[in-house]
Design a protein around this motif. Sequence first.
Motif, PDB file in Angstrom:
ATOM      1  N   HIS A  34       0.819  -1.211   0.000  1.00  0.00           N
ATOM      2  CA  HIS A  34       0.000   0.000   0.000  1.00  0.00           C
ATOM      3  C   HIS A  34       0.856   1.267   0.000  1.00  0.00           C
ATOM      4  CE1 HIS A  34      -2.778   3.093   1.522  1.00  0.00           C
ATOM      5  NE2 HIS A  34      -3.628   2.450   0.730  1.00  0.00           N
ATOM      6  N   ASP A  35       1.899   1.306   0.810  1.00  0.00           N
ATOM      7  CA  ASP A  35       2.741   2.509   0.882  1.00  0.00           C
ATOM      8  C   ASP A  35       3.413   2.805  -0.457  1.00  0.00           C
ATOM      9  OD1 ASP A  35       2.045   2.811   3.529  1.00  0.00           O
ATOM     10  OD2 ASP A  35       3.904   1.963   4.304  1.00  0.00           O
ATOM     11  N   GLY A  36       3.909   1.761  -1.130  1.00  0.00           N
ATOM     12  CA  GLY A  36       4.525   1.952  -2.433  1.00  0.00           C
ATOM     13  C   GLY A  36       3.534   2.476  -3.453  1.00  0.00           C
ATOM     14  N   MET A  37       2.324   1.958  -3.413  1.00  0.00           N
ATOM     15  CA  MET A  37       1.285   2.400  -4.343  1.00  0.00           C
ATOM     16  C   MET A  37       0.879   3.847  -4.065  1.00  0.00           C
ATOM     17  SD  MET A  37       0.739  -0.146  -6.347  1.00  0.00           S
ATOM     18  CE  MET A  37      -0.861   0.178  -7.034  1.00  0.00           C
ATOM     19  N   VAL A  38       0.798   4.214  -2.792  1.00  0.00           N
ATOM     20  CA  VAL A  38       0.463   5.599  -2.446  1.00  0.00           C
ATOM     21  C   VAL A  38       1.536   6.542  -2.991  1.00  0.00           C
ATOM     22  CG1 VAL A  38       0.232   7.234  -0.527  1.00  0.00           C
ATOM     23  CG2 VAL A  38      -0.972   5.044  -0.464  1.00  0.00           C
ATOM     24  N   ARG A  39       2.805   6.148  -2.842  1.00  0.00           N
ATOM     25  CA  ARG A  39       3.886   6.979  -3.380  1.00  0.00           C
ATOM     26  C   ARG A  39       3.747   7.162  -4.890  1.00  0.00           C
ATOM     27  NH1 ARG A  39       6.701   4.177   0.497  1.00  0.00           N
ATOM     28  NH2 ARG A  39       7.457   2.619  -0.986  1.00  0.00           N
ATOM     29  N   LEU A  40       3.409   6.079  -5.572  1.00  0.00           N
ATOM     30  CA  LEU A  40       3.256   6.149  -7.029  1.00  0.00           C
ATOM     31  C   LEU A  40       2.164   7.135  -7.428  1.00  0.00           C
ATOM     32  CD1 LEU A  40       3.744   5.117  -9.952  1.00  0.00           C
ATOM     33  CD2 LEU A  40       2.017   3.364  -9.460  1.00  0.00           C
ATOM     34  N   VAL A  41       0.967   6.965  -6.900  1.00  0.00           N
ATOM     35  CA  VAL A  41      -0.138   7.830  -7.338  1.00  0.00           C
ATOM     36  C   VAL A  41      -0.038   9.244  -6.772  1.00  0.00           C
ATOM     37  CG1 VAL A  41      -1.704   5.913  -7.794  1.00  0.00           C
ATOM     38  CG2 VAL A  41      -1.779   7.049  -5.573  1.00  0.00           C
ATOM     39  N   THR A  42       0.730   9.429  -5.716  1.00  0.00           N
ATOM     40  CA  THR A  42       0.960  10.779  -5.209  1.00  0.00           C
ATOM     41  C   THR A  42       1.947  11.511  -6.112  1.00  0.00           C
ATOM     42  OG1 THR A  42       0.498  10.116  -2.930  1.00  0.00           O
ATOM     43  CG2 THR A  42       1.784  12.131  -3.235  1.00  0.00           C
ATOM     44  N   ARG A  43       3.012  10.824  -6.481  1.00  0.00           N
ATOM     45  CA  ARG A  43       4.042  11.438  -7.331  1.00  0.00           C
ATOM     46  C   ARG A  43       3.552  11.654  -8.752  1.00  0.00           C
ATOM     47  NH1 ARG A  43       7.715  10.493 -11.025  1.00  0.00           N
ATOM     48  NH2 ARG A  43       9.721  11.520 -10.945  1.00  0.00           N
ATOM     49  N   ASP A  44       2.826  10.681  -9.287  1.00  0.00           N
ATOM     50  CA  ASP A  44       2.355  10.764 -10.665  1.00  0.00           C
ATOM     51  C   ASP A  44       0.944  10.185 -10.742  1.00  0.00           C
ATOM     52  OD1 ASP A  44       1.946  10.794 -13.387  1.00  0.00           O
ATOM     53  OD2 ASP A  44       3.808   9.763 -13.883  1.00  0.00           O
ATOM     54  N   PRO A  45      -0.061  11.017 -10.491  1.00  0.00           N
ATOM     55  CA  PRO A  45      -1.441  10.526 -10.396  1.00  0.00           C
ATOM     56  C   PRO A  45      -1.988   9.864 -11.661  1.00  0.00           C
ATOM     57  CG  PRO A  45      -1.266  12.753  -9.529  1.00  0.00           C
ATOM     58  CD  PRO A  45       0.050  12.434 -10.176  1.00  0.00           C
ATOM     59  N   GLU A  46      -1.341  10.062 -12.803  1.00  0.00           N
ATOM     60  CA  GLU A  46      -1.848   9.472 -14.042  1.00  0.00           C
ATOM     61  C   GLU A  46      -1.063   8.235 -14.482  1.00  0.00           C
ATOM     62  OE1 GLU A  46      -2.067  12.614 -16.902  1.00  0.00           O
ATOM     63  OE2 GLU A  46      -3.512  13.741 -15.709  1.00  0.00           O
ATOM     64  N   ALA A  47      -0.098   7.799 -13.687  1.00  0.00           N
ATOM     65  CA  ALA A  47       0.778   6.700 -14.100  1.00  0.00           C
ATOM     66  C   ALA A  47       0.109   5.330 -14.061  1.00  0.00           C
ATOM     67  CB  ALA A  47       2.035   6.673 -13.239  1.00  0.00           C
ATOM     68  N   LEU A  48      -0.729   5.083 -13.094  1.00  0.00           N
ATOM     69  CA  LEU A  48      -1.363   3.771 -12.956  1.00  0.00           C
ATOM     70  C   LEU A  48      -2.692   3.790 -13.706  1.00  0.00           C
ATOM     71  CD1 LEU A  48      -1.656   0.910 -11.852  1.00  0.00           C
ATOM     72  CD2 LEU A  48      -2.396   1.916  -9.669  1.00  0.00           C
ATOM     73  N   LEU A  49      -2.719   3.062 -14.828  1.00  0.00           N
ATOM     74  CA  LEU A  49      -3.920   3.014 -15.661  1.00  0.00           C
ATOM     75  C   LEU A  49      -4.693   1.736 -15.374  1.00  0.00           C
ATOM     76  CD1 LEU A  49      -2.354   4.191 -19.036  1.00  0.00           C
ATOM     77  CD2 LEU A  49      -3.600   5.561 -17.355  1.00  0.00           C
ATOM     78  N   LEU A  50      -6.001   1.884 -15.273  1.00  0.00           N
ATOM     79  CA  LEU A  50      -6.892   0.758 -14.992  1.00  0.00           C
ATOM     80  C   LEU A  50      -7.847   0.567 -16.156  1.00  0.00           C
ATOM     81  CD1 LEU A  50      -7.954   1.607 -11.320  1.00  0.00           C
ATOM     82  CD2 LEU A  50      -5.913   0.387 -12.116  1.00  0.00           C
ATOM     83  N   ALA A  51      -8.075  -0.680 -16.520  1.00  0.00           N
ATOM     84  CA  ALA A  51      -9.111  -1.018 -17.501  1.00  0.00           C
ATOM     85  C   ALA A  51     -10.264  -1.644 -16.734  1.00  0.00           C
ATOM     86  CB  ALA A  51      -8.559  -1.994 -18.536  1.00  0.00           C
ATOM     87  N   GLU A  52     -11.451  -1.144 -17.004  1.00  0.00           N
ATOM     88  CA  GLU A  52     -12.645  -1.651 -16.332  1.00  0.00           C
ATOM     89  C   GLU A  52     -13.712  -1.993 -17.363  1.00  0.00           C
ATOM     90  OE1 GLU A  52     -12.562   0.849 -12.176  1.00  0.00           O
ATOM     91  OE2 GLU A  52     -13.390   1.844 -13.949  1.00  0.00           O
ATOM     92  N   ARG A  53     -14.427  -3.055 -17.067  1.00  0.00           N
ATOM     93  CA  ARG A  53     -15.582  -3.432 -17.873  1.00  0.00           C
ATOM     94  C   ARG A  53     -16.736  -3.583 -16.900  1.00  0.00           C
ATOM     95  NH1 ARG A  53     -14.008  -7.509 -21.875  1.00  0.00           N
ATOM     96  NH2 ARG A  53     -13.802  -5.735 -23.259  1.00  0.00           N
ATOM     97  N   ASP A  54     -17.794  -2.818 -17.139  1.00  0.00           N
ATOM     98  CA  ASP A  54     -18.965  -2.825 -16.250  1.00  0.00           C
ATOM     99  C   ASP A  54     -18.560  -2.548 -14.801  1.00  0.00           C
ATOM    100  OD1 ASP A  54     -20.712  -3.422 -18.385  1.00  0.00           O
ATOM    101  OD2 ASP A  54     -20.268  -5.565 -18.185  1.00  0.00           O
ATOM    102  N   GLY A  55     -17.599  -1.648 -14.617  1.00  0.00           N
ATOM    103  CA  GLY A  55     -17.164  -1.261 -13.285  1.00  0.00           C
ATOM    104  C   GLY A  55     -16.256  -2.250 -12.590  1.00  0.00           C
ATOM    105  N   VAL A  56     -15.874  -3.328 -13.284  1.00  0.00           N
ATOM    106  CA  VAL A  56     -15.018  -4.364 -12.702  1.00  0.00           C
ATOM    107  C   VAL A  56     -13.618  -4.223 -13.281  1.00  0.00           C
ATOM    108  CG1 VAL A  56     -14.640  -6.849 -12.486  1.00  0.00           C
ATOM    109  CG2 VAL A  56     -16.966  -5.927 -12.387  1.00  0.00           C
ATOM    110  N   LEU A  57     -12.614  -4.223 -12.414  1.00  0.00           N
ATOM    111  CA  LEU A  57     -11.226  -4.120 -12.848  1.00  0.00           C
ATOM    112  C   LEU A  57     -10.852  -5.347 -13.663  1.00  0.00           C
ATOM    113  CD1 LEU A  57      -8.528  -2.581 -12.713  1.00  0.00           C
ATOM    114  CD2 LEU A  57      -8.064  -3.794 -10.572  1.00  0.00           C
ATOM    115  N   THR A  58     -10.376  -5.120 -14.895  1.00  0.00           N
ATOM    116  CA  THR A  58      -9.985  -6.226 -15.770  1.00  0.00           C
ATOM    117  C   THR A  58      -8.515  -6.159 -16.169  1.00  0.00           C
ATOM    118  OG1 THR A  58     -10.707  -5.007 -17.735  1.00  0.00           O
ATOM    119  CG2 THR A  58     -12.304  -6.526 -16.724  1.00  0.00           C
TER     120      THR A  58
END
Length: 141
Positions: A34-58
């Motif tokens: 969790h701490d590593g992920m928080v650092r990532l999205v804090t430093r670069d909020p657009e770096a982690l891209l998610l694909a979702e289908r019908d609201g479900v992470l795919t």
Amino acid sequence: MSDLHIRSATPSDLYTVLTFWRTAAEGTSISDDHDGMVRLVTRDPEALLLAERDGVLTGTVIAGFDGWRCHLYRLAVHPGHRRQGIGAALLAAAEERFRALGGRRGDAMVLDRNAQAQHAWRAAGYAPEPQWSRWVKHLDS
């Protein structure tokens, strides 16, 4: 694939992403916490891209740009959703992000033993560069 939505992760997505990687990603990383992920999205909020289908992470990909190079990590698609173009859509979104930031070349971390991932990366136009090796030093905190 009009029902596929790609967006940047928010801090509220991080637990879901970490859980998703246990099913969809090959291997684990020292940064899979969790701490590593928080650092990532804090430093670069657009770096982690998610694909979702019908609201479900795919699917996911980390598209990190340090101002010099474009780095791709954690391309992962849920096993039940593979071979549907989700990985390709995530990479296209990552490459679009890189171009907008002035990036010229993307590089990816791909496990040598992960033949399925290697096929996906090759299909997207990526190729290994055998003259390079990854050198790593773990930085204990």
